[in-house]
Design an enzyme around this catalytic site. Sequence first.
Site, PDB file in Angstrom:
ATOM      1  N   LYS A 104      -7.085   2.566  -5.170  1.00 22.52           N
ATOM      2  CA  LYS A 104      -7.253   3.401  -3.966  1.00 22.52           C
ATOM      3  C   LYS A 104      -6.120   4.415  -3.899  1.00 22.52           C
ATOM      4  O   LYS A 104      -5.080   4.158  -3.292  1.00 22.52           O
ATOM      5  CB  LYS A 104      -7.269   2.503  -2.724  1.00 22.52           C
ATOM      6  CG  LYS A 104      -7.329   3.281  -1.410  1.00 22.52           C
ATOM      7  CD  LYS A 104      -7.728   2.396  -0.244  1.00 22.52           C
ATOM      8  CE  LYS A 104      -7.665   3.183   1.047  1.00 22.52           C
ATOM      9  NZ  LYS A 104      -8.272   2.463   2.177  1.00 22.52           N
TER      10      LYS A 104
ATOM     11  N   GLU B 207      -3.426   0.142  -3.714  1.00 20.31           N
ATOM     12  CA  GLU B 207      -3.332   1.424  -2.993  1.00 20.31           C
ATOM     13  C   GLU B 207      -1.925   1.998  -3.015  1.00 20.31           C
ATOM     14  O   GLU B 207      -1.099   1.675  -2.165  1.00 20.31           O
ATOM     15  CB  GLU B 207      -3.783   1.257  -1.528  1.00 20.31           C
ATOM     16  CG  GLU B 207      -3.717   2.572  -0.749  1.00 20.31           C
ATOM     17  CD  GLU B 207      -4.117   2.456   0.724  1.00 20.31           C
ATOM     18  OE1 GLU B 207      -4.262   1.337   1.233  1.00 20.31           O
ATOM     19  OE2 GLU B 207      -4.276   3.516   1.355  1.00 20.31           O
TER      20      GLU B 207
END
Length: 340
Positions: free
Chosen positions: A220, A178
């Site tokens: 992500k 992420e």
Amino acid sequence: MNIRELKSVANAIVARQKGVLAADESSPTIKKRFDSIKIESTEENRRRYREILFTTEGIERYIGGIILFDETLRQRTRDGTLFAKLLSSRGIAPGIKVDKGAKALALYPGDKVAEGLDGLRERLAEYKQLGAKFAKWRAVIEINEHDIPSAFGIRANAHALARYAALCQEIDLVPIVEPEVLMDGTHDIDRCEVVTSRVLEAVFAELDAHRVVFDGMLLKPNMVIPGMKCPQQAGVQQVAEATLRCLRRYVPAAVPGIVFLSGGQSAEDATDHLNAMNAMGPQPWQVSFSYGRALQAPVLAAWKGQESNVAAAQKALLKRCQLNGLARDGKYARAMEAGE
Ligand code: 13P
């Protein structure tokens, strides 16, 4: 490394109509969320709130994985079942947030770097014992009006993400990588696209150098979107086009899925953007969600800490899950927000 297992877990999380519920708020963050509904952040209140989320009937059709915080992975339902066990029995993969938050990057004023690599191999082994099937590390990239993020700040974060992802794959946990370019600030959508491009380019170069297998991970990212204080806000189609253009240039087709963070967008905007991207499909990867606030804000607002509101809170969660499930197929419309 068992690539077959990694692939199978990653693919199951982003199976048709499915995405991720991010319920991994750290203790300071969940306190902020509870403050907004005037609930005290005690261990029992945190446990009860997560129990309400995890026992909502029907979410397993739309939720392939749930990210937990360390404390939550060790907690149990009222009748004594470990949350991770409950989720697995419902066909939802339990995951764990493993970064220890973003700290100032030494000698680079304004840049931040996520910490948490020391001892991570041992922590991952324990999390796996506790039932985790995947892990998540969040790197935070801020944009300011001048020279932030620096090229080195991006590199430092990309390197840490790749070290983490390699440690996950070593022990057969799927890494959710992420790199979050924040929506805070006055920057416009073009600047977000430039910074997101540089970040993704650096992240995949480091992942590759660290021998991370792209087939056994999920990305992500943020969507490409103007800063919240930018006077020039963008339409849904513009965000969808800019985001897909950027991702198609920098994310290898071998990655099974992209699970967007919501990052401060309203629940409706986050669903609408996801829908627009899927309506433009097919894409090389599954295009899905890993929302925290965009799934939970309506739940907190309905619950307000009252047992008498639990049914309403669970209904609010199921509704957001269903609408995002429809957005996975490009079949969502804003008009559906009004219905029960
Ligand atoms: P938001 O969707 O609220 O941005 O949260 C996702 C997340 O996991 C942040 O790390």
